[in-house]
Design an enzyme around this catalytic site. Structure first.
Site, PDB file in Angstrom:
ATOM      1  CB  CYS A 289      30.761  -1.331 -13.375  1.00  0.00           C
ATOM      2  SG  CYS A 289      29.847  -0.443 -13.008  1.00  0.00           S
ATOM      3  CD  GLU A 323      32.302   4.916 -14.439  1.00  0.00           C
ATOM      4  OE1 GLU A 323      32.390   4.880 -15.204  1.00  0.00           O
ATOM      5  OE2 GLU A 323      31.496   5.425 -13.902  1.00  0.00           O
TER       6      GLU A 323
HETATM    7  N1  ACO Z   1      36.772  -8.284   2.923  1.00  0.00           N
HETATM    8  C1  ACO Z   1      37.848  -7.398   3.141  1.00  0.00           C
HETATM    9  N2  ACO Z   1      39.025  -7.998   2.483  1.00  0.00           N
HETATM   10  C2  ACO Z   1      39.089  -8.115   1.228  1.00  0.00           C
HETATM   11  C3  ACO Z   1      36.850  -8.363   0.586  1.00  0.00           C
HETATM   12  C4  ACO Z   1      36.571  -8.283   2.109  1.00  0.00           C
HETATM   13  N3  ACO Z   1      35.057  -8.125   1.505  1.00  0.00           N
HETATM   14  N4  ACO Z   1      36.811  -8.611  -0.360  1.00  0.00           N
HETATM   15  C5  ACO Z   1      38.227  -8.325  -1.452  1.00  0.00           C
HETATM   16  N5  ACO Z   1      39.184  -8.123  -0.131  1.00  0.00           N
HETATM   17  C6  ACO Z   1      40.715  -7.441  -0.489  1.00  0.00           C
HETATM   18  C7  ACO Z   1      41.701  -8.649  -0.356  1.00  0.00           C
HETATM   19  O1  ACO Z   1      42.608  -7.828   0.005  1.00  0.00           O
HETATM   20  C8  ACO Z   1      41.380  -9.682  -1.239  1.00  0.00           C
HETATM   21  O2  ACO Z   1      42.314 -10.353  -1.295  1.00  0.00           O
HETATM   22  P1  ACO Z   1      42.645 -12.012  -0.330  1.00  0.00           P
HETATM   23  O3  ACO Z   1      40.940 -12.603  -0.246  1.00  0.00           O
HETATM   24  O4  ACO Z   1      43.638 -12.005  -0.789  1.00  0.00           O
HETATM   25  O5  ACO Z   1      42.795 -11.397   1.245  1.00  0.00           O
HETATM   26  C9  ACO Z   1      41.320  -8.696  -2.298  1.00  0.00           C
HETATM   27  O6  ACO Z   1      41.261  -7.470  -1.888  1.00  0.00           O
HETATM   28  C10 ACO Z   1      41.574  -9.002  -3.453  1.00  0.00           C
HETATM   29  O7  ACO Z   1      40.378 -10.061  -3.157  1.00  0.00           O
HETATM   30  P2  ACO Z   1      39.474 -11.032  -4.896  1.00  0.00           P
HETATM   31  O8  ACO Z   1      39.301 -12.426  -4.376  1.00  0.00           O
HETATM   32  O9  ACO Z   1      40.570 -10.517  -5.896  1.00  0.00           O
HETATM   33  O10 ACO Z   1      38.609 -10.359  -5.159  1.00  0.00           O
HETATM   34  P3  ACO Z   1      37.289 -10.855  -5.144  1.00  0.00           P
HETATM   35  O11 ACO Z   1      37.138 -11.902  -6.128  1.00  0.00           O
HETATM   36  O12 ACO Z   1      36.199 -10.925  -4.485  1.00  0.00           O
HETATM   37  O13 ACO Z   1      36.325  -9.310  -5.742  1.00  0.00           O
HETATM   38  C11 ACO Z   1      35.047  -7.442  -5.650  1.00  0.00           C
HETATM   39  C12 ACO Z   1      35.649  -8.474  -5.642  1.00  0.00           C
HETATM   40  C13 ACO Z   1      35.360  -7.627  -7.342  1.00  0.00           C
HETATM   41  C14 ACO Z   1      35.363  -5.543  -5.247  1.00  0.00           C
HETATM   42  C15 ACO Z   1      34.107  -7.921  -5.002  1.00  0.00           C
HETATM   43  O14 ACO Z   1      34.100  -8.217  -4.136  1.00  0.00           O
HETATM   44  C16 ACO Z   1      32.854  -7.261  -5.550  1.00  0.00           C
HETATM   45  O15 ACO Z   1      31.844  -7.730  -6.917  1.00  0.00           O
HETATM   46  N6  ACO Z   1      32.015  -7.252  -5.208  1.00  0.00           N
HETATM   47  C17 ACO Z   1      30.515  -5.815  -5.330  1.00  0.00           C
HETATM   48  C18 ACO Z   1      30.468  -5.268  -6.175  1.00  0.00           C
HETATM   49  C19 ACO Z   1      31.877  -4.338  -6.126  1.00  0.00           C
HETATM   50  O16 ACO Z   1      31.563  -3.620  -4.812  1.00  0.00           O
HETATM   51  N7  ACO Z   1      32.107  -3.818  -7.044  1.00  0.00           N
HETATM   52  C20 ACO Z   1      33.432  -2.402  -7.422  1.00  0.00           C
HETATM   53  C21 ACO Z   1      32.869  -1.125  -7.482  1.00  0.00           C
HETATM   54  S1  ACO Z   1      34.335  -0.392  -7.759  1.00  0.00           S
HETATM   55  C22 ACO Z   1      34.011  -0.035  -9.128  1.00  0.00           C
HETATM   56  O17 ACO Z   1      33.078  -0.469  -9.932  1.00  0.00           O
HETATM   57  C23 ACO Z   1      35.101   0.676  -9.963  1.00  0.00           C
END
Ligand code: ACO
Ligand code: ZN
Length: 442
Positions: A289, A323
Site C-alpha cells: 500500500c 500489489e
Molecule cells: N491528478 C493528476 N495526476 C496525478 C494526480 C492527480 N490527482 N496525483 C498524481 N498524479 C500523477 C502526476 O503525473 C504526478 O506528477 P506531477 O504532480 O508532477 O504532475 C505524479 O502522478 C506523481 O505525483 P506525486 O506528487 O509524486 O504523488 P503524490 O505525492 O500526490 O502521491 C499517491 C501519489 C500516493 C497515489 C497519492 O495520490 C495518494 O496517497 N492517494 C491516495 C491513496 C492511493 O490511492 N494510493 C495508491 C493505491 S495503489 C497501491 O497502494 C498499490
C-alpha cells in the site's frame, strides 16, 4: 413511491422492489434511490448522480418532531442525501441537502447497465481498481464501505476532508472530525483529548530505525515492523484507509514492514506518507500500500516513495511490482514513474542497442509494467513479430515532460537497509517472527 419524478418513471407498471419497500418503510417521504438524480457538485455543476443513503437532517429534528406529532408526513426536505456522482471516484461522494437535487425519471437498472458495459467492452478506471476482486467481494466491499463515517481529520497542523469509509473501532464513527497525534498516530474524538495526550506523548518520530536521510530536503525514512509495533501500524492502516478505497478492510499487520517518510522541523519528524511491504518476497510485490497524506500530495513525495520501493528491490535482488489493484491516483503515479525511469535509462545508452530485459534489469521494474507503460505512451510497436521501441530523443523528452516532475532522487549512499530475513516454518505453518535482517554486502 417517494418522489414526483419517480412517478413519471418508465417502470410504471412494475411492483415496488423489496429494496424500494424497505426504503419506503425506513425513510418515508425521502427521494427514491432507485432513480438517477441530477445533483449539484462542489463546483456547482449539475451532474448525473445516485442516492446511496439518506438520513433525517439533524438540525431539523425539532421541526420533524412537530410534524410527526401533528401526524404530518415527512417529505424529501426532511432528509439529507449521501450521493455518488456518476463517472467519478467514490472519494467525491458526499452528503447534500435536497435543494441540490433534481429528479429524473431514469430508473437505475444495474443489470442493464452491466450488460451494456459488457457489450461495449467498457472497463472504466473504477473497474480496474477492483482488479483481482471477484464480483461478490466487490459487492461486499461496496456495501460495507458505502458511506464514510468520519468527515475530517486533524493531523498536526493540518486538517483534511476524508475520502472513504475506514473501519475504525466502535465509538469512532459518525464524527465530524477525528483528531490524531501525528507522532504515535493514536486518535481522539475531541481536540482536548488529543491535547491532553500530546502533553504526555514521548514520540517525536515513527517508532523504528531511520534507514534513510536526505539532509538537504529534511526528509527521513523509518522502517517500522508490523510485528514489533502493532498499535502504531494498526493506527496507520486505519488512517490510510480513509484515503484508500480499494484495499480490503481486514488488516494483517504483522507480515508487513512499513516505510514511513517524514519531514523534519524543530518539533519533530512529521509523517508525510508511507508504503508497506510484505516481509515475504515470494508474492512478487515490492510494495503493498502507498499513501501520501492529502496535505502533502502533488509535491513529488509519492514518486519518491515509489522510487524507494524500487531501490529496496535492487538491494534485495527481486524485480518488483506494486500489489494490485491500483487506485486511479496510484496508477497515474506509477505510470508517470515507470515512463520516466524507462526514458532515463534509454537516454543513458546514447543510441546503443538494448532489450526489454535490459530495461527490467536496470530499473527493477517488472516486464509487464515496462510494456504497460511503453504502450500507454505509444513508445513501443510490434512489427512482423519484432518489437521496436522509440529512441527519438525529442519524442522521449516530450513524453518525459508530460509525465510531470521527475521523482525526487534517492541518494543510495544514504540508504542503510538490509533485506528482512523472512522465514516461514513449513512444518509448523507459521512465520518465524523474530527474523533478523541478514547482513549482506552491498
Ligand atoms: N491528478 C493528476 N495526476 C496525478 C494526480 C492527480 N490527482 N496525483 C498524481 N498524479 C500523477 C502526476 O503525473 C504526478 O506528477 P506531477 O504532480 O508532477 O504532475 C505524479 O502522478 C506523481 O505525483 P506525486 O506528487 O509524486 O504523488 P503524490 O505525492 O500526490 O502521491 C499517491 C501519489 C500516493 C497515489 C497519492 O495520490 C495518494 O496517497 N492517494 C491516495 C491513496 C492511493 O490511492 N494510493 C495508491 C493505491 S495503489 C497501491 O497502494 C498499490
Ligand atoms: Zn502520541
Amino acid at each position: 413511491m417517494h418522489s414526483k419524478g419517480a412517478k413519471k418513471s418508465l417502470k410504471v407498471n412494475s411492483e415496488p422492489s423489496q429494496k424500494e419497500k424497505k426504503y419506503e418503510k425506513e425513510s418515508p417521504g425521502a427521494h427514491n434511490p432507485n432513480y438517477f438524480i441530477m445533483a449539484q457538485n462542489k463546483d456547482e455543476e449539475w451532474v448525473k448522480a445516485k442516492i446511496i443513503e439518506c438520513r433525517l437532517i439533524s438540525e431539523n429534528i425539532e421541526e420533524i418532531g412537530k410534524k410527526l406529532k401533528k401526524s404530518k408526513k415527512l417529505d424529501e426536505h426532511s432528509y439529507e442525501y449521501y450521493v455518488h456522482y456518476c463517472h467519478t471516484n467514490r472519494r467525491l461522494d458526499e452528503w447534500i441537502s435536497s435543494d441540490r437535487i433534481k429528479l429524473t425519471s431514469e430508473y437505475i437498472d444495474e443489470e442493464k447497465i452491466k450488460e451494456e458495459k459488457r457489450r461495449k467492452g467498457i472497463i472504466n478506471s473504477s473497474d480496474e481498481e477492483y482488479e483481482g476482486m471477484d464480483q461478490n467481494a466487490r459487492k461486499e466491499h461496496e456495501e460495507a464501505t458505502k458511506v464514510k463515517t468520519i468527515m475530517r481529520i486533524q493531523f498536526g497542523e493540518y486538517t483534511s476532508e476524508t475520502w472513504y469509509y475506514s473501519p475504525f473501532p466502535d465509538g469512532y464513527h459518525n464524527l465530524d472530525t477525528l483528531y490524531f497525534c501525528e507522532f504515535c498516530l493514536s486518535f481522539y474524538k475531541t481536540d482536548q483529548e488529543r491535547r491532553n495526550h500530546m502533553g504526555k506523548c514521548k514520540l517525536s518520530h515513527p517508532p523504528g530505525n531511520e534507514i534513510y536521510r536526505d539532509e538537504e530536503l529534511d526528509l527521513s525514512m523509518f522502517e517500522v515492523d508490523g510485528f514489533k509495533n502493532q498499535t502504531y501500524c494498526e493506527n496507520l492502516c486505519y488512517l490510510s484507509k480513509l484515503f484508500l478505497d480499494h484495499k480490503l478492510l481486514y488488516y494483517a499487520i504483522t507480515p508487513f514492514l512499513f516505510y514511513i517518510l517524514t519531514l523534519k522541523t524543530e518539533t519533530g519528524h512529521h509523517v508525510v506518507g508511507y508504503f508497506s511491504k510484505n516481509k515475504d518476497p515470494s508474492d512478487g510485490n515490492n510494495l503493498s500500500c502507498i499513501l501520501v497524506l492529502p496535505f502533502y500530495q502533488r509535491k513529488g513525495y509519492g514518486k519518491l516513495l515509489i522510487n524507494m520501493s524500487y531501490e529496496l528491490s535492487k538491494i534485495d535482488g527481486n524485480i518488483g511490482t506494486p500489489e494490485r489493484p491500483l487506485s486511479d491516483l496510484g496508477r497515474l503515479s506509477y505510470l508517470s514513474f515507470w515512463t520516466q525511469k524507462i526514458i532515463e535509462y534509454i537516454k543513458t545508452l546514447d543510441g546503443k542497442p538494448f532489450t526489454l530485459d535490459d530495461i527490467v534489469k536496470n530499473t527493477a521494474i517488472r516486464l509487464i509494467d515496462v510494456i504497460d507503460a511503453l504502450e500507454r505512451v505509444n513508445l513501443i510497436k510490434k512489427y512482423k513479430g519484432e518489437i521496436y521501441i522509440c529512441t527519438n530523443t525529442q519524442i522521449l523528452d516530450e513524453i518525459y515532460k508530460k509525465m510531470g516532475r521527475p521523482a525526487i532522487e534517492v541518494h543510495t549512499e544514504n540508504l542503510h537497509w538490509h533485506p528482512f530475513y523472512y522465514e516461514y516454518n513449513k512444518n509448523e505453518k507459521k512465520e518465524v517472527r523474530n527474523g533478523r535482517p541478514r547482513r549482506r554486502r552491498r
